[in-house]
Enzyme design. Structure first.
Site, PDB file in Angstrom:
ATOM      1  N   GLU A   1       9.163 -15.460  -9.617  1.00 30.12           N
ATOM      2  CA  GLU A   1       8.098 -14.341  -8.952  1.00 30.12           C
ATOM      3  C   GLU A   1       8.363 -13.677 -10.024  1.00 30.12           C
ATOM      4  O   GLU A   1       6.504 -13.304 -10.831  1.00 30.12           O
ATOM      5  CB  GLU A   1       9.420 -13.245  -8.775  1.00 30.12           C
TER       6      GLU A   1
ATOM      7  N   HIS B   1      16.769 -38.018  -1.569  1.00 33.71           N
ATOM      8  CA  HIS B   1      16.297 -38.610   0.274  1.00 33.71           C
ATOM      9  C   HIS B   1      15.191 -37.963  -0.017  1.00 33.71           C
ATOM     10  O   HIS B   1      13.788 -37.777   1.093  1.00 33.71           O
ATOM     11  CB  HIS B   1      16.538 -37.446   0.829  1.00 33.71           C
TER      12      HIS B   1
ATOM     13  N   ASN C   1      -2.102   2.674   5.756  1.00 30.90           N
ATOM     14  CA  ASN C   1      -1.152   1.092   5.517  1.00 30.90           C
ATOM     15  C   ASN C   1      -1.460   0.198   6.980  1.00 30.90           C
ATOM     16  O   ASN C   1      -1.555   1.481   7.953  1.00 30.90           O
ATOM     17  CB  ASN C   1       0.266   1.743   5.050  1.00 30.90           C
ATOM     18  N   GLY C   2      -0.827  -0.565   6.693  1.00 33.47           N
ATOM     19  CA  GLY C   2      -0.864  -1.668   8.016  1.00 33.47           C
ATOM     20  C   GLY C   2      -1.962  -2.450   8.239  1.00 33.47           C
ATOM     21  O   GLY C   2      -2.741  -2.324   7.560  1.00 33.47           O
TER      22      GLY C   2
ATOM     23  N   LYS D   1      13.961 -16.093  -8.481  1.00 35.38           N
ATOM     24  CA  LYS D   1      13.397 -15.014  -9.677  1.00 35.38           C
ATOM     25  C   LYS D   1      12.856 -15.433 -10.443  1.00 35.38           C
ATOM     26  O   LYS D   1      11.688 -14.762 -10.636  1.00 35.38           O
ATOM     27  CB  LYS D   1      14.684 -14.465  -9.494  1.00 35.38           C
TER      28      LYS D   1
ATOM     29  N   CYS E   1       0.823  -1.459   0.171  1.00 34.06           N
ATOM     30  CA  CYS E   1      -0.231   0.243   0.175  1.00 34.06           C
ATOM     31  C   CYS E   1       0.637   1.239  -0.080  1.00 34.06           C
ATOM     32  O   CYS E   1       2.080   1.343   1.060  1.00 34.06           O
ATOM     33  CB  CYS E   1      -1.224  -0.023   0.876  1.00 34.06           C
TER      34      CYS E   1
ATOM     35  N   GLU F   1      18.404 -18.401  -4.848  1.00 39.41           N
ATOM     36  CA  GLU F   1      18.109 -16.640  -5.439  1.00 39.41           C
ATOM     37  C   GLU F   1      17.405 -17.372  -6.786  1.00 39.41           C
ATOM     38  O   GLU F   1      16.489 -16.274  -7.262  1.00 39.41           O
ATOM     39  CB  GLU F   1      19.719 -16.191  -5.517  1.00 39.41           C
TER      40      GLU F   1
ATOM     41  N   ARG G   1       5.559  -0.180  -5.655  1.00 43.44           N
ATOM     42  CA  ARG G   1       5.341  -0.443  -4.664  1.00 43.44           C
ATOM     43  C   ARG G   1       4.491  -2.702  -5.057  1.00 43.44           C
ATOM     44  O   ARG G   1       4.600  -2.989  -3.547  1.00 43.44           O
ATOM     45  CB  ARG G   1       5.037  -0.263  -3.582  1.00 43.44           C
TER      46      ARG G   1
ATOM     47  N   LYS H   1       6.481  -4.479  -3.423  1.00 41.49           N
ATOM     48  CA  LYS H   1       8.540  -4.399  -3.451  1.00 41.49           C
ATOM     49  C   LYS H   1       8.375  -4.072  -1.561  1.00 41.49           C
ATOM     50  O   LYS H   1       9.217  -4.580  -1.686  1.00 41.49           O
ATOM     51  CB  LYS H   1       8.216  -3.288  -4.614  1.00 41.49           C
TER      52      LYS H   1
ATOM     53  N   TRP I   1      -2.936  -3.148  -1.283  1.00 44.36           N
ATOM     54  CA  TRP I   1      -2.415  -4.091  -1.502  1.00 44.36           C
ATOM     55  C   TRP I   1      -3.580  -4.580  -1.142  1.00 44.36           C
ATOM     56  O   TRP I   1      -3.116  -5.230   0.682  1.00 44.36           O
ATOM     57  CB  TRP I   1      -0.709  -4.270  -1.961  1.00 44.36           C
TER      58      TRP I   1
END
Ligand code: F6R
Length: 595
Positions: free
Chosen positions: A477, A493, A98-99, A474, A2, A470, A28, A590, A74
């Site tokens: 995402e 295993h 926001n929050g 990537k 947000c 990583e 964001r 973000k 968001w």
């Protein structure tokens, strides 16, 4: 996640400024947008599911106002739709938030007796709470104090009160909020890019602080107590949000990796004394989320193997709730690009309460984490807009690696000549990264080969496995393909059952454990797997590999940074071929400012 913008202006262009501010926060990640502005005696609200552009199209171009608050949402409580988008209004109060309000349910039960709720959001409950106490007390100071005493969770909120025109109230706990000023305007935002075009002078609200902002004045409070605050000046650089000639920010930011690395490491290469000395600690804990956590794993390896310091890496979302085994010989390192990640920030507050030394590795200079840690090292990656981190990640790894090098030197675990040789590798690193970035065709070829895949695997041992983690993240995402990373020795295993004829498997082989990794590679080849090898040894699997990308031979201090470059590029091109929303992948944000 947000975003918030609030404008109080001498000229009547607050709507345009607020919408421009929202546009600069789009990176964001969000799913709906809205604005409330003052018109004569009323407050007009316009909101929509979807992009800021759609919101702009819903507002009459001739509409003028001196005051506006705006929001990108968001979704957390309730799906993304017009109804749940902010601002929310109840009674005399209109807010953007926001929050997360954690005691929303119990408050809603009580407030339901007086109000009918239109949305599924916790924000509307906060709005009702504010209206309820405002009607009771007729005082915003009392209302906000009551709010801060009662509400559990995190919030950055802008409040408009119909009975108090030309005024914005801004309140804050565990979610960032800054207030900038210039001759014409007061600008309130959750993030620096929203205000930078208008002013470099800003106040930062701390937890439990709030501000009453009018055209001619700002007064600050800590709950009911009036306080004075100092003004800051933004000193960051390279904050251009211009994509330049690139089709995506992600590509632009990868292409900036050379410069970001140079800016981050060069001052230390000439003088390692400038770097924090971690050699005196008996134990280090590294706390982070996502890619920053993956950077931390590489840091752990180097601090343990090269500097002989016991190091643990923890996910901030777990660490904030676990028992901590720390004492005065411990250091906790917090890694964060944004410096605002809610879990990392909460973990930092927990550690600070115990009086343990903290170090931040942070990209955004004005961020909360950068301000709260005892000591901070900045990654000089500049503004990162693409949701998937690239340049910030490589600079995080570079700083951790230099910390390990300095500690190893200090503890005399490396000879002078060895240190010199490694420093020379660091000097070469930005150029080598750039060379790898120029090898676009091999990354494109591999990406093309993967367009029909559903599951893609990544394997490695030790350092290689951390880099592969990583690479796998990537890919997930920005391509939305399923991908897993396994430690190569662990595969048999259980997870090897997933490998079938034609499965595509990235294998990292750049360390002294290459022989072991290659044995594991042969196990998957025997089951029909096709190998894409990222290595510094071209003799490996010459006949068996399907594709290979060669990186320069270096020490493990710099090899992880080189190894990740082709993985970032392949994920990027595959995302392009699959026509994904590269810079704003679905569901992602973000800066993750909620728990
Ligand atoms: C992945 C990515 C995220 C972040 C994570 C932590 O590309 O960007 O996994 O690394 O959300 O964010 P910061 O570093 O801002 O704390």
């Amino acid at each position: 996640m947000c975003g918030i913008v609030g404008i109080l202006n001498k000229k009547e262009d607050a709507i345009k400024m607020a919408l421009d501010g929202l546009s600069s926060l789009e990176y964001r990640g969000y799913d709906s947008a809205g604005i409330a502005y003052q018109k004569d005696e009323s407050i007009i609200t316009v909101k929509t599911k979807g992009r800021v552009q759609k919101l702009k199209e819903k507002i009459d171009k001739n509409e003028k106002s001196l005051l506006a608050i705006a929001h990108t949402r968001w979704a957390t409580h309730g799906e993304a739709n017009d109804r749940n988008a902010h601002p929310h209004t109840i009674g005399d109060i209109t807010i953007v938030h926001n929050g997360i309000i954690e005691n929303e349910q119990e408050l809603k039960e009580e407030l339901k007796k007086y109000y009918t709720f239109q949305s599924d959001t916790d924000t509307e409950v906060a709005c009702a709470f504010l209206d309820f106490y405002y009607q009771k007390t007729n005082s915003m100071i009392d209302t906000i104090t009551k709010f801060m005493d009662t509400i559990k969770g995190s919030y950055a909120i802008l409040i408009l009160c119909k009975k108090e025109p030309d005024t914005i109230y801004a309140i804050k706990k565990d979610s960032p909020l800054i207030i900038a000023i210039n001759e014409e305007s007061k600008l309130i935002a959750s993030d620096v890019p929203a205000i930078l075009k208008y002013s470099k002078n800003y106040y930062v609200l701390e937890d439990m602080e709030w501000a009453k902002i009018t055209k001619n004045d700002i007064s600050f409070y800590q709950k009911s107590k009036k306080i004075e605050k100092e003004i800051n000046t933004f000193e960051g650089s390279n904050l251009s949000s211009d994509k330049g000639c690139y089709p995506h920010y992600m590509l632009k930011e990868m292409m900036e990796e050379k410069e970001s690395l140079e800016k981050t490491i060069l001052p230390y290469l000439t003088n390692l004394d400038l770097l924090t000395d971690v050699s005196k600690y008996k134990k280090i804990e590294i706390v982070a989320c996502g890619s920053a956590y993956h950077a931390g794993l590489i840091g752990k390896y180097l601090l343990e193997e090269k500097a002989n310091i016991e190091t643990h890496v923890e996910l901030a979302s777990e660490y904030r709730y676990k028992h901590l085994f720390l004492d005065s010989d411990s250091l906790v390192i917090f890694i964060s690009q944004s410096g605002e990640t809610a879990d990392t920030l909460a973990a930092l507050k927990k550690v600070k309460k115990q009086g343990i030394k903290t170090l931040g590795i942070i990209n955004v200079k004005e961020s909360s984490i950068a301000r709260y840690v005892d000591d901070v090292l900045y990654t000089e990656a500049g503004c990162e807009i693409a949701v998937a981190t690239t340049k910030a990640y490589v600079t995080q790894v570079a700083l951790l690696s230099l910390l390990a090098l300095k500690a190893a030197k200090k503890k005399k675990l490396l000879k002078e000549e060895e240190v010199k040789k490694i420093l020379e590798e660091f000097y070469q690193l930005p150029r080598q990264v750039n060379d790898l970035l120029q090898e676009k065709e091999s990354s494109k070829k591999i990406a093309r080969m993967l367009t029909k895949e559903k599951d893609i695997f990544y394997l490695g041992r030790g350092l290689d496995s951390y880099v592969m983690m990583e690479g796998s993240l990537k890919l997930k995402e920005i391509t939305y393909l399923h991908s897993e990373c396994y430690s190569a020795g662990e595969l048999k295993h259980g997870s090897i059952s997933l490998i079938e004829k034609g499965s595509k498997i990235f294998i990292g082989a750049t360390t002294e454990l290459n022989d072991k990794t290659i044995s594991n590679a042969k196990e998957v080849i025997a089951r029909g797997g096709e190998i894409i090898l990222i290595t510094n040894d071209d003799t490996l699997l010459q006949k068996e590999r399907k594709e290979r990308i060669l990186i320069p031979i270096t020490s493990s201090f710099v090899s992880p940074i080189l190894e990740v470059i082709p993985l970032q590029m392949i994920a990027y091109y595959l995302g392009c071929y699959l026509k994904r929303d590269i810079d704003k992948p679905r569901n992602l944000a973000k800066s993750v400012t909620v728990e």
